[in-house]
Write a protein that holds these residues in place. Structure first.
Motif, short mmCIF file in Angstrom:
data_model
loop_
_atom_site.label_atom_id
_atom_site.label_comp_id
_atom_site.label_asym_id
_atom_site.label_seq_id
_atom_site.Cartn_x
_atom_site.Cartn_y
_atom_site.Cartn_z
N GLU A 35 -18.54 7.21 -2.71
CA GLU A 35 -17.62 6.31 -2.02
C GLU A 35 -18.17 4.89 -2.03
OE1 GLU A 35 -17.39 6.31 2.25
OE2 GLU A 35 -19.22 7.48 2.45
N ASP B 76 -16.43 -6.61 -5.75
CA ASP B 76 -17.50 -5.62 -5.87
C ASP B 76 -18.61 -6.24 -6.70
OD1 ASP B 76 -17.11 -4.90 -8.79
OD2 ASP B 76 -15.17 -4.26 -8.01
N ARG C 209 -10.19 1.30 3.18
CA ARG C 209 -9.96 -0.07 2.71
C ARG C 209 -10.51 -0.26 1.30
NH1 ARG C 209 -12.32 -5.43 5.81
NH2 ARG C 209 -11.78 -7.00 4.24
N THR C 210 -9.77 -0.94 0.46
CA THR C 210 -10.23 -1.32 -0.87
C THR C 210 -10.55 -2.80 -0.87
OG1 THR C 210 -8.90 0.39 -1.95
CG2 THR C 210 -9.65 -1.43 -3.32
N SER C 211 -11.79 -3.13 -1.21
CA SER C 211 -12.21 -4.53 -1.20
C SER C 211 -11.71 -5.26 -2.44
CB SER C 211 -13.74 -4.60 -1.15
OG SER C 211 -14.20 -5.91 -1.40
N ALA D 57 -6.23 -3.54 -3.13
CA ALA D 57 -7.19 -4.42 -2.47
C ALA D 57 -6.51 -5.21 -1.36
CB ALA D 57 -7.82 -5.37 -3.48
N ALA E 187 -5.34 2.64 -5.31
CA ALA E 187 -6.12 1.68 -4.53
C ALA E 187 -5.46 0.30 -4.56
CB ALA E 187 -7.54 1.59 -5.09
N GLU F 178 0.84 -1.20 0.00
CA GLU F 178 0.00 0.00 0.00
C GLU F 178 0.87 1.25 0.00
OE1 GLU F 178 -4.11 -0.72 2.31
OE2 GLU F 178 -2.36 -1.15 3.53
#
Length: 313
Positions: free
Chosen positions: A253, A222, A217-219, A70, A68, A61
């Motif tokens: 967001e 989606d 946080r980036t999942s 994940a 972004a 990160e």
């Protein structure tokens, strides 16, 4: 886990010595848990402290420079997994420019020797550390001989012929292989958080939702999903959820919105866990709300069918 520390500087945290493992530990999957179990076991045998060293933000990160990235778990979830693994202490170092510039030798001397009083160090296969990833297991072993600790790398955990890694699990999730990801994680993939107030549009449309913000946080996933929701009561509740930016209502967001079947209580402020069972479709923008509701009707029906299926998830 008795104590959590964030800084390199400070008094030694293990006066009697420690057995240490080091890693990013995104998701704390079966491979990570094997390392943690080895460290806990060796620490008990030697009457030393079991300590895990990890980093926040994750190194990848930090080096993404704002793009972004994940991840499988947030900080809270990672700490909870460390606690479940019964390690004594966690050193969750702030990964910043200073730490990125630190040489491998300095990391060993300042963190492993002075701060943790390490006697054994365990890492995963292919472990690299220090500035420009200049340190490896061989260097760790050589420096260990100078400073009085041993260092070893555990063989990777292999399930069904596949080497378990956080990147492989993220790829499985992105491809919709939730059952496979669950086997590698050792538990179903889930996202947790406190339920927040939204626009209450779902309630007006006949589908009230429990909304969880992802924050920074980036999942890795989606779209629209069949889910199970934990934390409402003693039971696990079936539902349907969306995770995305809600293009039909011009959302900005990412938001996790879970509709719990046959439930209409107040969940605001409660912490829930949304377990992902199967992906139904990608998020899409509809021409109007009526078209969106018709699709939600189909999604809900499909999710119910999936969750009623023997062995679902």
């Amino acid at each position: 886990m008795r104590m959590l520390f964030r800084d390199i500087a400070g008094d030694p945290v293990a006066a009697r010595g420690s057995v240490v493992c080091i890693g990013a530990f995104d998701g704390v999957h079966l491979g990570h848990r094997a390392v943690l179990a080895r460290v806990r076991g060796r620490a008990r045998e030697l009457n030393l402290d079991a300590i895990v060293v990890s980093f926040e933000p994750l190194p990848r990160e930090f080096f993404a420079h704002g793009r972004a990235v994940a991840r499988l778990s947030n900080v809270r979830e990672k700490i909870e997994q460390f606690r479940e693994a019964q390690v004594d202490r966690a050193l969750l170092l702030r990964f910043n420019a200073a730490l990125a510039a630190m040489s491998a030798q300095d990391f060993v001397e300042r963190v492993l020797v002075r701060r943790l009083n390490a006697r054994e160090v365990w890492v995963g296969e292919g472990f690299r550390f220090g500035h420009a990833r200049g340190g490896d297991v061989d260097l760790l072993q050589r420096l260990g001989r100078e400073h009085g600790f041993t260092a070893q790398a555990l063989e990777p955990v292999v399930v069904e012929g596949e080497r378990i890694s956080s990147s492989a699990i993220r790829e499985a999730l992105a491809g919709g292989s939730f059952a496979l990801a669950a086997r590698w994680l050792g538990r179903p993939f889930a996202i947790g958080g406190h339920v927040v107030r939204g626009q209450q549009l779902g309630r007006k449309l006949g589908y009230p939702t429990a909304n969880v913000r992802l924050g920074s946080r980036t999942s890795p996933v989606d779209g629209i999903f069949a889910v199970r929701v934990h934390g409402i009561d003693d039971s696990v509740r079936p539902g349907v959820a969306s995770l995305g930016v809600r293009p039909t209502v011009n959302g900005k967001e990412p938001l996790l919105e879970a509709h719990v079947f046959d439930f209409d209580g107040d969940l605001y402020g409660r912490r829930i866990q949304v377990e992902f069972v199967e992906k139904l479709r990608d998020e899409e923008k509809f021409s109007d709300l009526d078209a969106m509701v018709r699709q939600i009707d189909r999604d809900a029906e499909q999710a119910r069918d999936i969750l009623l299926r023997p062995g679902a998830g």
